[in-house]
Write a protein that holds these residues in place. Structure first.
Motif, PDB file in Angstrom:
ATOM      1  N   HIS A   5       7.674  12.535 -12.538  1.00 59.28           N
ATOM      2  CA  HIS A   5       8.279  13.037 -13.780  1.00 59.28           C
ATOM      3  C   HIS A   5       8.179  11.969 -14.865  1.00 59.28           C
ATOM      4  O   HIS A   5       9.127  11.726 -15.604  1.00 59.28           O
ATOM      5  N   ARG A  54      12.640  17.334 -18.750  1.00 60.97           N
ATOM      6  CA  ARG A  54      13.388  18.516 -18.300  1.00 60.97           C
ATOM      7  C   ARG A  54      13.759  18.383 -16.828  1.00 60.97           C
ATOM      8  O   ARG A  54      13.034  17.769 -16.051  1.00 60.97           O
ATOM      9  N   GLU A  55      14.858  19.010 -16.480  1.00 62.10           N
ATOM     10  CA  GLU A  55      15.277  19.012 -15.078  1.00 62.10           C
ATOM     11  C   GLU A  55      14.440  20.037 -14.325  1.00 62.10           C
ATOM     12  O   GLU A  55      14.724  21.232 -14.333  1.00 62.10           O
ATOM     13  N   MET A  56      13.393  19.572 -13.714  1.00 62.77           N
ATOM     14  CA  MET A  56      12.501  20.440 -12.945  1.00 62.77           C
ATOM     15  C   MET A  56      11.663  19.587 -12.002  1.00 62.77           C
ATOM     16  O   MET A  56      11.558  18.382 -12.171  1.00 62.77           O
ATOM     17  N   HIS A  90       7.983  18.757 -10.709  1.00 66.46           N
ATOM     18  CA  HIS A  90       6.596  18.818 -11.143  1.00 66.46           C
ATOM     19  C   HIS A  90       5.712  18.502  -9.941  1.00 66.46           C
ATOM     20  O   HIS A  90       6.000  17.574  -9.189  1.00 66.46           O
ATOM     21  N   CYS A 142       5.450  23.757 -11.782  1.00 65.57           N
ATOM     22  CA  CYS A 142       6.776  23.192 -11.986  1.00 65.57           C
ATOM     23  C   CYS A 142       7.815  24.265 -11.663  1.00 65.57           C
ATOM     24  O   CYS A 142       7.544  25.454 -11.778  1.00 65.57           O
ATOM     25  N   GLN A 143       8.988  23.812 -11.273  1.00 62.10           N
ATOM     26  CA  GLN A 143      10.062  24.750 -10.971  1.00 62.10           C
ATOM     27  C   GLN A 143      11.392  24.194 -11.464  1.00 62.10           C
ATOM     28  O   GLN A 143      11.744  23.053 -11.178  1.00 62.10           O
ATOM     29  N   TYR A 144      12.107  25.042 -12.219  1.00 64.45           N
ATOM     30  CA  TYR A 144      13.455  24.707 -12.675  1.00 64.45           C
ATOM     31  C   TYR A 144      14.442  24.942 -11.535  1.00 64.45           C
ATOM     32  O   TYR A 144      14.144  25.692 -10.597  1.00 64.45           O
ATOM     33  N   GLN A 164       9.593  29.322 -12.964  1.00 63.85           N
ATOM     34  CA  GLN A 164       8.426  28.489 -12.729  1.00 63.85           C
ATOM     35  C   GLN A 164       7.547  28.373 -13.969  1.00 63.85           C
ATOM     36  O   GLN A 164       7.558  29.235 -14.839  1.00 63.85           O
ATOM     37  N   TRP A 210       4.859  30.566 -18.263  1.00 58.63           N
ATOM     38  CA  TRP A 210       6.147  30.331 -17.604  1.00 58.63           C
ATOM     39  C   TRP A 210       6.947  31.604 -17.509  1.00 58.63           C
ATOM     40  O   TRP A 210       6.735  32.557 -18.268  1.00 58.63           O
TER      41      TRP A 210
END
Length: 121
Positions: A21, A67-69, A71, A89-91, A96, A119
Motif C-alpha cells: 500500500h 484508502r483502507e483496502m 491491494h 483491490c478490496q474494501y 472491489q 469498481w
C-alpha cells in the motif's frame, strides 16, 4: 532523466509497492516526466484524465494507496520496454476495484501508462 531513486520497474518491485500500500514505492517506479492516461466510468476513452509528471501522479497514488483496502498484484508481464499488469483491490465492506495497466518503460521506469479501472458502486 530519471527521478534519482534507486527503484527500477521489476515484477518484484511492483508487487512490493502495490501490496505494501505504498504510494511512495509506486512513485519511485515513474520517470519525472511520466504521463498517465486514466480511463474509467468518469473518464471515457475519448476524454481520459491525463496526469503529467510525478506531482500529479503522486496525488493519484496517495489517494489510491491511502484508502483502507487490500491491494494485490494479480499478473505482470514485462517484455523489453513494455509491461502490462493487473491489480485487484478490496474494501473492508467487500466492494472491489479492478485495474489493468499497459506501460512503456524508459531507463527502467514508467514513462507512459494507460490505466483502465472499474469498481463496484
Amino acid at each position: 532523466m530519471g527521478s534519482g531513486q534507486d527503484s527500477a520497474f521489476t515484477t518484484g518491485a511492483l508487487r512490493e509497492a502495490i501490496e505494501a500500500h505504498s504510494g511512495e514505492g509506486m512513485l519511485a517506479l515513474y520517470e519525472d516526466d511520466a504521463r498517465v492516461r486514466v480511463i474509467d466510468h468518469a473518464d471515457q476513452p475519448s476524454h481520459p484524465r491525463v496526469l503529467r509528471g510525478r506531482g500529479e501522479i503522486e496525488e493519484m497514488l496517495a489517494d489510491s494507496y491511502g484508502r483502507e483496502m487490500i491491494h494485490r498484484l494479480d499478473q505482470c508481464v514485462i517484455d523489453g520496454d513494455h509491461a502490462a499488469f493487473t491489480e485487484s483491490c478490496q474494501y473492508p465492506d467487500g466492494n472491489q476495484v479492478y485495474a489493468e495497466s499497459m506501460v512503456t518503460l524508459r531507463d527502467g521506469r514508467i514513462s507512459e501508462q494507460i490505466l483502465i479501472q472499474a469498481w463496484d458502486e
